[in-house]
Structure formats: structure tokens, C-alpha cells
Design an enzyme around this catalytic site. Structure first.
Site, PDB file in Angstrom:
ATOM      1  N   LYS A  66       6.259  -0.515   1.141  1.00 46.76           N
ATOM      2  CA  LYS A  66       4.832  -0.813   1.039  1.00 46.76           C
ATOM      3  C   LYS A  66       4.608  -2.328   1.025  1.00 46.76           C
ATOM      4  CE  LYS A  66       0.797   0.675  -1.717  1.00 46.76           C
ATOM      5  NZ  LYS A  66       0.375   1.486  -2.881  1.00 46.76           N
ATOM      6  N   SER A 141      -3.274   4.731  -2.023  1.00 44.18           N
ATOM      7  CA  SER A 141      -3.199   3.526  -1.213  1.00 44.18           C
ATOM      8  C   SER A 141      -1.926   3.412  -0.398  1.00 44.18           C
ATOM      9  CB  SER A 141      -3.309   2.302  -2.121  1.00 44.18           C
ATOM     10  OG  SER A 141      -2.242   2.247  -3.055  1.00 44.18           O
ATOM     11  N   SER A 165      -1.545   7.025  -6.006  1.00 44.99           N
ATOM     12  CA  SER A 165      -1.394   6.397  -4.690  1.00 44.99           C
ATOM     13  C   SER A 165      -0.103   6.718  -3.970  1.00 44.99           C
ATOM     14  CB  SER A 165      -1.538   4.876  -4.817  1.00 44.99           C
ATOM     15  OG  SER A 165      -2.867   4.525  -5.114  1.00 44.99           O
TER      16      SER A 165
END
Length: 464
Positions: A66, A141, A165
């Protein structure tokens, strides 16, 4: 229009651990070619910027990471304009742990800006598409991480989970996503959203791969003051899907879910019974109280954490005639709309006139939520819950921030209580979109969590 995932199968992490370096080099080349051929997916930042994927370790098994996790000598932006051009001078601890175990960061997975969102639509680079149906959101996210794994352009990925997330995008994309106990995985080198809620975890093709990656990144870290200095026993060698568990179901939760989610939940409970597990029925407080507590705590901490991005020390700096104007213009131009909203909300609830009325009350509710979980775990080993009230919505379907916040009603309480949880795909809705359910365990009982998840995975036998 649907983006086909036929041929999306990629070697598992367990299988990749058996490859030699020549085979891994071929694998990385194949992944790079697949990534280049699927640029419309937008799972990686490099698919927007037309850059080649860089290895952090110069060798090893490629793991998507990420874009809020610092990787030495690579741009780390958290998908925000305010950090474009920032090159990390160090590796996050989770990256160092990858290296120690023969793995390597491979590509920056797209995400909501500073992890603030539930759809990966607030990234400064653009939207990530759901690989199952590219008119749908992949969730957020960590949407890029989940989409990359689901599309077969990543073996496995690291995401971060502040209020769901990891688990929510995993559920939307039909993969496995696991949030560890708070403090189990080091947060050092991961851009902070909400320091008392954030936790890094794996997104993988199956439960066993999630356990392997979890074992690799877990452990105490003296560089992280929130890291738990507790005994650690690896999970993977002790996985036991035959263990019979007592699993609690939260009856009042399911009423807020869609019919497809309700049907999948009911069917999964029956499959768990057939596997020999004991089901007990419980209730918890209204999820609206979870939402209120979470968004007060999270935004308050975000307003403090994001104050460092002022254009003075690193990142983009706006041209202005005074220091005050520099601060104002840099943050106005650098932060997106959703991030600005959350900073302002956090500043408001921390202000002298409202601190007691909002922030203190939210912390009290947080304590009550933890107490509720503790009471249930006195009678049960695990809790089964929906991950989201619906399957993946259309891109652009969230007309207001509140609608987006409500997509997290089932996940945020886990972060408030600091518990481990894992999302496992169990079924598909009437449109063929994946449905994921989550198992929740008591703090630091990841072994039971993975045992139950592996049993669940085998019981439902989910097929892409």
C-alpha cells in the site's frame, strides 16, 4: 462493462516460497507484463504514472505494498498531492521483515488519500476498479491492494486497516483480508491516519497465505511505542481447521444488511454448524454509536497526525508571500476534499469548547464497545459478522460522506476494541459480486482466528 478475471489465477504465496531465484525472476517479469496489460484497473500507482515496478530487495517474492508504507528510495505519497515527490529515506519495519524472509515490496498499491475513504476514489492518481466488475468500487482504503490480488497481478499484498480498510475491500473483491490485534504488527514507517486504530495486515488469495504473511510481519518492534511486547508463537505451523469452536452471531446486526448479505450470513451459519461448530446468539449496541465514536476518535487523531504536512519540511510547498499563507495554500492545494473534511472535524471535536462534549464521550463509548466484546468472548471463541451492509457499490454511488461512513458499520468496532479480524469470501450476490463475512477473535488470539477462518473457507468452498 465487466473486466474479465479469467486467467487471473496466480501462484500462491505458499507455492512462491518454494521457487528459486531464477523462477522468481520469471514470475516478477510475468507480473510486470500483466500489470502493464491491465493499466485500466488502476490497482498500482505505477499504472497511472507509467513507471516500471521497482523491487525493494532486488530479489525475492514480490508483494504489493500500500502506498502509505515507506519503502527506501521510493516515492511514498499516501496517494496525496501534498506528498508527491517525497522519497522515503528508510524502510518501514514491515518492509524490513519482508526482506528478512525472502520477500520484496513490488509496486505501490493505490489507496484512498491518507487512507481516508471506503472506495479508493479519493486517490490523487485516480480510481481503482473492481476486477470482478469495473463499474464497481473495489472498496477502500486498501482498494488497490485488494484489486491487485483479486485480478491476479499480485501474489499477495499489504494493506492498512483503521476502520475496516483491509477487510471491506477484501470482501468487495472476493479475497482474504486480515487485521491483526492492535500492536501486533509494527506501525513504524507507515503514514499515520489514526494512531490508536491503524494496523497493517495481509490481503491474500486464501487463508493459509494470510497466515504466512501475518507471521512474517508480526512481532515486537522497539521503534514503535505502540508495539506490543508479548510472547509470539507462529500461527501457520499450528493451523487446525478441525478445531471445534463456539462462534457467536450478532442477531441485531444483520437487520441493517441487504437481503443478499442476510442470505449469505444465514447459509454460512448452517455450514459452520455442519462443520461441528457451536453457534450462540448475541446482541450488541446500535452500530450508530460505533460510527459516532469512531469518526470522533479517528478524525481527532488525524487532525494531529496530518498537521505535520505543512510544506516546510517535506512534500509539496505552495508559493506564497508569507509563512501563514504558505501553510494555508499548501494544505488547501495539497489535501483532497475528504481529508480536509476530516481534519476540520477532528480539530472541532478537540477544541476547548467541545472536547468534553464529543471526544471524551466518544472514548467512553469506545470503552463500552470493548466491554461488550469481552463479555461475548467469555462465552465464545469467535464472532461471525458481516463486513459491509451491501456488496461493492457502483463507482460514484456515495453522494455524501455520511453514505460512505455507513459502509463501515460492521468493521469499525473491531478497531475501536483493538481486536483481530479476518474477512473471508463466502458467496456471491445476484449480480455475481463477492460477499465476504468476517470472523473476530479476542486480542492476541490470532491462532483461533486463523483456525476458524480456515474451517470457514473449507466449509463454504468459495469459487471465483
Amino acid at each position: 462493462m465487466k473486466l474479465t478475471i479469467s486467467g487471473a489465477k496466480v501462484i500462491t504465496l505458499k507455492e512462491a516460497l518454494t521457487l528459486n531465484e531464477d523462477q522468481l525472476s520469471t514470475l516478477r517479469d510475468d507480473l510486470q507484463n500483466k500489470i502493464n496489460s491491465q493499466k485500466e484497473l488502476g490497482a498500482y500507482v505505477e499504472q497511472f504514472t507509467n513507471e516500471s515496478i521497482n523491487l525493494s530487495n532486488k530479489s525475492g517474492i514480490p508483494i504489493a505494498v500500500k502506498a502509505n508504507i515507506n519503502v527506501l528510495d521510493q516515492e511514498t505519497t499516501s496517494c496525496s498531492n501534498i506528498l508527491k515527490g517525497y522519497i522515503s529515506p528508510y524502510n518501514a519495519t514491515v518492509i524490513e521483515k519482508l526482506h528478512e524472509n525472502g520477500l520484496s515490496a513490488f509496486g505501490r498499491a493505490n489507496m484512498d488519500e491518507f487512507a481516508m475513504g471506503s472506495s479508493t476514489e479519493s486517490s490523487c492518481y485516480g480510481n481503482t476498479l473492481n476486477p470482478v466488475d469495473n463499474t464497481k468500487t473495489p472498496g477502500g482504503s486498501s482498494g488497490g491492494s485488494a484489486a491487485a490480488v483479486a485480478a491476479g497481478i499480485a501474489i499477495a499484498a499489504l494493506g492498512t486497516d483503521t476502520g475496516g480498510s483491509i477487510r471491506q475491500p477484501a470482501a468487495y473483491c472476493g479475497v482474504v483480508g486480515m487485521k491483526p490485534t492492535y500492536g501486533r504488527v509494527s506501525r513504524y514507517g507507515i503514514s499515520a491516519y489514526s494512531s490508536s486504530l491503524d494496523q497493517c495486515g495481509p490481503i491474500t488469495q486464501n487463508v493459509e497465505d494470510a497466515a504466512i504473511l501475518y507471521d512474517i510481519i508480526s512481532g515486537h518492534d522497539c521503534k514503535d511505542s505502540t508495539s506490543a511486547n508479548v510472547d509470539y508463537t507462529p500461527v501457520t505451523p499450528n493451523l487446525d481447521p478441525e478445531k471445534k469452536l463456539t462462534i457467536a452471531v450478532i442477531d441485531n446486526y444483520i437487520a441493517e444488511a441487504s437481503k443478499d448479505i442476510q442470505d449469505a450470513y444465514t447459509a454460512t451459519i448452517e455450514k459452520l454448524k455442519d462443520a461441528g461448530h457451536t453457534i450462540v446468539h448475541k446482541n450488541m449496541m446500535d452500530t450508530k454509536k460505533h460510527i459516532s465514536s469512531y469518526y470522533i476518535v479517528a478524525t481527532a487523531e488525524a487532525s494531529a497526525n496530518l498537521s505535520r504536512y505543512d510544506g516546510i519540511r517535506y512534500g509539496n510547498r505552495a508559493e506564497a508571500s508569507s509563512l501563514k499563507q504558505t501553510y494555508a495554500k499548501t494544505k488547501t492545494e495539497g489535501f483532497g476534499e475528504e481529508v480536509q473534511k476530516r481534519i476540520m472535524l477532528g480539530s472541532f471535536v478537540l477544541s476547548s469548547g467541545y472536547y468534553d462534549a464529543y471526544y471524551i464521550k466518544a472514548q467512553k463509548v469506545r470503552h463500552l464497545i470493548k466491554d461488550e466484546f469481552d463479555a461475548i468472548f467469555n462465552e465464545a471463541d469467535l464472532i461471525l459478522s458481516p463486513v459491509a451492509p451491501t456488496t461493492a457499490p457502483k463507482i460514484g454511488a456515495f453522494e455524501t460522506s455520511l453514505e460512505m461512513y455507513l459502509s463501515d458499520i460492521y468493521t469499525i468496532s473491531v478497531n475501536l476494541a483493538g481486536l483481530p479480524a479476518i474477512s473471508v469470501p463466502v458467496a456471491k450476490d445476484s449480480d455475481g459480486m463477492p460477499i465476504g463475512l468476517q470472523l473476530i477473535a479476542k486480542a492476541f488470539d490470532e491462532q483461533t482466528l486463523f483456525d476458524g477462518a480456515l474451517s470457514l473457507e473449507q466449509s463454504v468452498n468459495y469459487k471465483k
